[in-house]
Motif scaffolding. Structure first.
Motif, PDB file in Angstrom:
ATOM      1  N   ARG A  74      -4.639   7.141   4.053  1.00  0.00           N
ATOM      2  CA  ARG A  74      -5.329   5.856   4.161  1.00  0.00           C
ATOM      3  C   ARG A  74      -6.104   5.544   2.879  1.00  0.00           C
ATOM      4  NH1 ARG A  74      -8.226   5.111   9.776  1.00  0.00           N
ATOM      5  NH2 ARG A  74      -7.687   2.932   9.362  1.00  0.00           N
ATOM      6  N   VAL A  75      -6.584   6.581   2.191  1.00  0.00           N
ATOM      7  CA  VAL A  75      -7.194   6.355   0.881  1.00  0.00           C
ATOM      8  C   VAL A  75      -6.157   5.780  -0.072  1.00  0.00           C
ATOM      9  CG1 VAL A  75      -8.310   7.472  -1.095  1.00  0.00           C
ATOM     10  CG2 VAL A  75      -8.932   8.151   1.221  1.00  0.00           C
ATOM     11  N   HIS A  76      -4.919   6.246   0.038  1.00  0.00           N
ATOM     12  CA  HIS A  76      -3.838   5.700  -0.785  1.00  0.00           C
ATOM     13  C   HIS A  76      -3.707   4.191  -0.584  1.00  0.00           C
ATOM     14  CE1 HIS A  76       0.215   5.301  -2.538  1.00  0.00           C
ATOM     15  NE2 HIS A  76       0.503   4.573  -1.474  1.00  0.00           N
ATOM     16  N   LEU A  77      -3.793   3.715   0.655  1.00  0.00           N
ATOM     17  CA  LEU A  77      -3.697   2.279   0.918  1.00  0.00           C
ATOM     18  C   LEU A  77      -4.826   1.510   0.237  1.00  0.00           C
ATOM     19  CD1 LEU A  77      -2.741   2.243   4.712  1.00  0.00           C
ATOM     20  CD2 LEU A  77      -1.228   2.001   2.726  1.00  0.00           C
ATOM     21  N   VAL A  78      -6.014   2.097   0.236  1.00  0.00           N
ATOM     22  CA  VAL A  78      -7.157   1.446  -0.411  1.00  0.00           C
ATOM     23  C   VAL A  78      -6.906   1.319  -1.918  1.00  0.00           C
ATOM     24  CG1 VAL A  78      -9.612   1.636  -0.926  1.00  0.00           C
ATOM     25  CG2 VAL A  78      -8.776   2.242   1.342  1.00  0.00           C
ATOM     26  N   LEU A  79      -6.496   2.417  -2.560  1.00  0.00           N
ATOM     27  CA  LEU A  79      -6.268   2.368  -4.000  1.00  0.00           C
ATOM     28  C   LEU A  79      -5.114   1.435  -4.346  1.00  0.00           C
ATOM     29  CD1 LEU A  79      -6.785   6.095  -5.105  1.00  0.00           C
ATOM     30  CD2 LEU A  79      -8.451   4.347  -4.474  1.00  0.00           C
ATOM     31  N   ARG A  80      -4.088   1.412  -3.511  1.00  0.00           N
ATOM     32  CA  ARG A  80      -2.981   0.470  -3.711  1.00  0.00           C
ATOM     33  C   ARG A  80      -3.489  -0.966  -3.657  1.00  0.00           C
ATOM     34  NH1 ARG A  80       2.286   1.522  -5.529  1.00  0.00           N
ATOM     35  NH2 ARG A  80       3.144   3.342  -4.476  1.00  0.00           N
ATOM     36  N   ARG A  81      -4.337  -1.241  -2.684  1.00  0.00           N
ATOM     37  CA  ARG A  81      -4.869  -2.595  -2.554  1.00  0.00           C
ATOM     38  C   ARG A  81      -5.666  -2.986  -3.790  1.00  0.00           C
ATOM     39  NH1 ARG A  81      -9.654  -3.317   0.409  1.00  0.00           N
ATOM     40  NH2 ARG A  81      -8.981  -1.718   1.897  1.00  0.00           N
ATOM     41  N   LEU A 109      -1.716  14.665  -2.878  1.00  0.00           N
ATOM     42  CA  LEU A 109      -0.374  14.205  -2.527  1.00  0.00           C
ATOM     43  C   LEU A 109      -0.460  12.945  -1.676  1.00  0.00           C
ATOM     44  CD1 LEU A 109       2.594  15.270  -2.943  1.00  0.00           C
ATOM     45  CD2 LEU A 109       2.440  16.099  -0.589  1.00  0.00           C
ATOM     46  N   GLY A 110      -1.372  12.927  -0.703  1.00  0.00           N
ATOM     47  CA  GLY A 110      -1.544  11.736   0.123  1.00  0.00           C
ATOM     48  C   GLY A 110      -2.081  10.563  -0.664  1.00  0.00           C
ATOM     49  N   ILE A 111      -3.012  10.803  -1.585  1.00  0.00           N
ATOM     50  CA  ILE A 111      -3.587   9.716  -2.384  1.00  0.00           C
ATOM     51  C   ILE A 111      -2.545   9.123  -3.313  1.00  0.00           C
ATOM     52  CG2 ILE A 111      -5.237   9.243  -4.234  1.00  0.00           C
ATOM     53  CD1 ILE A 111      -7.128  11.261  -2.899  1.00  0.00           C
ATOM     54  N   PHE A 112      -1.706   9.945  -3.906  1.00  0.00           N
ATOM     55  CA  PHE A 112      -0.717   9.455  -4.869  1.00  0.00           C
ATOM     56  C   PHE A 112       0.485   8.792  -4.207  1.00  0.00           C
ATOM     57  CE2 PHE A 112      -1.627  12.232  -8.875  1.00  0.00           C
ATOM     58  CZ  PHE A 112      -2.770  11.500  -9.083  1.00  0.00           C
ATOM     59  N   TYR A 113       0.960   9.358  -3.096  1.00  0.00           N
ATOM     60  CA  TYR A 113       2.232   8.909  -2.530  1.00  0.00           C
ATOM     61  C   TYR A 113       2.116   8.326  -1.134  1.00  0.00           C
ATOM     62  CZ  TYR A 113       4.081  11.540  -6.461  1.00  0.00           C
ATOM     63  OH  TYR A 113       4.340  12.000  -7.728  1.00  0.00           O
ATOM     64  N   LEU A 129       1.571   6.094  -6.962  1.00  0.00           N
ATOM     65  CA  LEU A 129       0.488   5.162  -7.249  1.00  0.00           C
ATOM     66  C   LEU A 129       0.476   4.704  -8.701  1.00  0.00           C
ATOM     67  CD1 LEU A 129      -2.205   4.017  -5.865  1.00  0.00           C
ATOM     68  CD2 LEU A 129      -3.348   5.950  -6.986  1.00  0.00           C
ATOM     69  N   LEU A 130       0.941   5.541  -9.617  1.00  0.00           N
ATOM     70  CA  LEU A 130       0.809   5.278 -11.052  1.00  0.00           C
ATOM     71  C   LEU A 130       2.129   4.880 -11.695  1.00  0.00           C
ATOM     72  CD1 LEU A 130      -1.395   8.410 -11.858  1.00  0.00           C
ATOM     73  CD2 LEU A 130      -2.181   6.103 -11.332  1.00  0.00           C
ATOM     74  N   ALA A 131       3.082   4.423 -10.892  1.00  0.00           N
ATOM     75  CA  ALA A 131       4.416   4.142 -11.427  1.00  0.00           C
ATOM     76  C   ALA A 131       4.421   2.975 -12.402  1.00  0.00           C
ATOM     77  CB  ALA A 131       5.390   3.868 -10.281  1.00  0.00           C
TER      78      ALA A 131
END
Length: 766
Positions: free
Chosen positions: A677-684, A235-239, A283-285
């Protein structure tokens, strides 16, 4: 010097060409022979099916009729069936189930009518039965001959890529890289490092990842939240938000219900809350696909996603799910054979562990062999096939979760021989994904990551002779049941299997889903994390209230040798961590009472992690974390699992990111903490890909080539060290310094940029 993940194919010399042709001819002959024999057997068994005239024929005529009929049926199946399947993918699955048998029988009826002797005949109902048996026998034979033929599968990938290019003609693919995120559920950082190392004289356990590690890819460790389980992490990684998720399952007093993160209804509710809290679809929108996950991540293309499993609508029909995969008889047969083999393997392995009296050990009977086979075979095959379809379609972002290792590690142990064999088989699937990325219509970067690790140890009940619920009831002065109960497992595969079968949710008895008020404490478990709630007390019950109502409870729990610490709320001091011998840590002030910090054995950052959870709206009255052995990292799960995750302690809190070196380093000099914070990395990384046009580097980098180089030169310039502890930049860094500061982190510098250019030419993850 170049390192090759897939060795270059040797030149196709004349002898080798003839050997390939000979092998193909033998395979066709074997399938044809089996089909002929099947027709002869069915003609002798079924009264309404014949291969001879009413007056009788010689054995030669009958055999020739069977051979011609089998050959024509096979030819029609090869030429007509792919077209039919493509059309049938547009109809509902129930309609497909009826049409498949009818159309297959029609093909057999047509094949018999084309036999020049005119001897064969069958009524429509019998033709359906004969066609089904024929297809099963032929497909089983073909699959048995090529069940482990990865070369044949790779050639099929090449044909799929070539077919797509011909269909698209001269139209160019996207000019920016796509990204594939492959989550290896439950595989911790330490176990991953062990799997990519080579022992003297032995290959690494996971050669695909070993070829990438510290060459084209950098390995980064990240620390999970206190709730170290897939629901909170994904949930944190995706959103970018997993607040108010204290555990795998918890009781919500406002709703009067137990919410379980891997139930379709629970996953849908958590997804709704995350979107509402962030205002972000996920993340996958943007042109994304979600495969095998708990949540959709905003993707429109979904397969095996629990948060949408309960819905029945157009948005929940995915051609890349079970429907598309099993519409191919060859896929169905291959997976069915592997499924049966995996069930037998589990029975043999569990029997051997029981005879050897291995410890720790939990029960592996009942439906578990079937659930394990689903996770290690069906889920893996469908998810990998879906990812391959996404890659060949040129989709921008794909996130897939492979749960096989996590499921087996729960029951066999994260470092057991059984779990290692699963990792070896998973590595072959990762190799297929990497190779498909090389043949795709656009360049791809493949990122491997985990949502958490697993810690091993005897269960709390096995170690101390009673369960957590018994201990809580004893501390409250209530009667303790003499009947040994079992805590429902938190493994993801069980609910995924139920969703695949369209079974309703029934994992919790009614009294646990909606516990009656006044029935005593409600005790739930999430690995080695326990949760205690008093449903009859509105709001969070304070430490002072508990001491008045149950004076012995907190001390009974805190002083137990199997419990590391408790989290409670004090009216006077706010959140307080209690340990044995009267020790306490007042989180708001940082004051340590009683001579020692009960959080010290759980490593640096434990206080911040627990303090964050203490502020959640749904935190229970008491949160209990089991003890962790300082030398081994062993914990005691409150569930029936010898490999567990969900709380603090040991390897379960150490996830990993294995990312291509051409992507910016995950973070700076500080530790990477938390799924948000992993979400921010993948977004970047997705932002970097969207802004980076890819130059054509010549025929060697285009889909369809025979060789697949993974790495450029070895050494520090190729990738940073594998254990660099790094800090995630904030959102403003992800926007304003996406390409500048990130490229200098991790020791890359200008030489690192050069390596990114060279690896883009060769690496399958580019």
């Amino acid at each position: 010097m170049r390192l090759w993940l897939f060795p270059p194919a040797p030149p196709l010399t004349a002898p080798r060409r003839w050997r390939n042709l000979g092998a193909a001819a033998l395979r066709v002959l074997a399938v044809w022979t089996v089909g002929t024999l099947t027709l002869l057997v069915l003609a002798g068994v079924l009264p309404d099916f014949r291969l001879q005239s009413p007056g009788g024929d010689s054995a030669t005529f009958i055999g020739t009729t069977a051979a011609i009929g089998a050959g024509v049926f096979g030819l029609l199946s090869a030429l007509v069936w792919p077209v039919l399947v493509r059309a049938l993918l547009l109809v509902p699955a129930l309609v497909l189930g009826a049409l498949v048998f009818f159309l297959n029988g029609s093909l057999l009826w047509l094949a018999l009518s084309l036999v020049p002797y005119g001897r064969g005949a069958a009524d429509p109902g019998t033709a359906v039965v004969v066609a089904a048996v024929m297809s099963a026998a032929s497909s089983a034979t073909s699959t048995a001959l090529a069940v482990r033929d990865d070369g044949a599968y790779r050639r099929r990938l090449a044909r799929l890529a070539d077919r797509r290019r011909r269909r698209e003609g001269a139209r160019e693919g996207p000019h920016t890289p796509g990204t594939v995120f492959v989550q290896l559920d439950g595989l911790g950082h330490g176990m991953l490092r062990e799997a990519v190392r080579s022992a003297p004289g032995e290959p690494p356990l996971m050669p695909t990842l070993a070829a990438m590690h510290d060459t084209t890819h950098r390995l980064t460790r990240w620390r999970t939240d206190w709730s170290s389980q897939t629901g909170a992490s994904q949930l944190g990684i995706f959103y970018g938000f997993n607040g108010d998720v204290p555990a795998f399952r918890w009781y919500e007093k406002e709703r009067g219900e137990v919410l379980v993160s891997n139930r379709p209804s629970g996953a849908a509710e958590l997804q709704r809350r995350a979107v509402e809290a962030t205002g972000d679809r996920g993340l996958l929108a943007q042109d994304g696909a979600s495969r095998g996950n708990l949540f959709s991540g905003g993707a429109q293309q979904v397969a095996l996603v629990l948060s949408v499993a309960a819905r029945r609508g157009r948005e929940n029909r995915s051609r890349a799910g079970y429907f598309a995969y099993f519409s191919d008889p060859a896929n169905a047969t291959r997976t069915a054979v592997s499924f049966v083999a995996e069930v037998l393997r589990e029975v043999i392995q569990s029997t051997r562990a029981r005879l050897r009296e291995e410890r720790p050990r939990v029960s592996r009977g009942g439906l578990y062999p079937l659930i394990r086979a689903f996770a290690t075979v069906v889920q893996r095959d469908v998810v990998v096939a879906s990812v391959l379809g996404d890659v060949f379609s040129g989709r921008t972002a794909v996130y897939a979760d492979l749960v096989a290792y996590d499921e087996v590690a729960h029951h066999s142990g994260p470092t057991s021989r059984d779990a290692r064999l699963v990792l070896r088989r998973l590595d072959r699937s990762l190799a297929l994904i990497a190779e498909a990325a090389e043949r795709a219509p656009r360049p791809y970067r493949v990122v491997f990551l985990s949502d958490h690790g697993q810690s091993q140890g005897e269960t709390f009940r096995a170690a101390y002779g009673l369960g957590l619920e018994d201990l809580v009831r004893a501390g409250c002065g209530l009667s303790v049941s003499r009947r040994v109960g079992r805590t429902h497992s938190g493994a993801e595969a069980r609910e995924a299997a139920r969703a695949a079968l369209h079974r309703p949710e029934d994992g919790l008895p009614g009294s646990e889903r909606r516990p009656p008020r006044g029935a005593g404490p409600l005790v739930l478990a999430s690995g080695n994390l326990g949760l205690v709630s008093f449903p009859d007390v509105p709001g969070r019950m304070s430490m002072e209230q508990m001491d008045k109502r149950h004076p012995a409870l907190l001390r009974t729990l805190a002083d137990h040798p199997g419990i590391g610490f408790l989290l409670v709320h004090s009216d006077e001091h706010g959140p307080v961590v209690l340990g044995g011998a009267g020790r306490a840590h007042r989180l708001n002030s940082g004051e340590i009472v009683g001579g020692g910090d009960p959080l010290a054995p759980f490593g640096p950052g434990a206080a911040e992690t627990v303090r964050r959870t203490a502020g959640f709206r749904n935190v229970p009255d008491i949160m209990i974390n089991s003890v962790v052995e300082p030398d081994t990292g062993a914990v005691h799960a409150f569930e029936e699992q010898i490999g567990s995750h969900g709380g603090l302690g040991g390897a379960q809190n150490q996830g990993f990111l294995l990312s291509p070196a051409e992507l910016s380093a995950p973070a700076g000099d500080e530790e990477l903490v938390g799924a948000e914070r992993v979400h921010l990395v993948l977004r970047r990384w997705l932002g970097e890909a969207a802004e980076e046009p890819v130059q054509d580097t010549g025929p060697a980098s285009r889909p369809g080539r025979e060789a697949f180089p993974v790495a450029g030169p070895r050494g520090p310039a190729a990738a940073p060290g594998p254990d660099r502890e790094v800090r995630v930049p904030g959102p403003e860094d992800a926007r304003s310094r996406r390409g500048r500061a990130a490229r200098t982190e991790g020791g890359g510098g200008q030489e690192g940029a050069g390596d990114r250019r060279s690896s883009r030419r060769g690496a399958p993850t580019s």
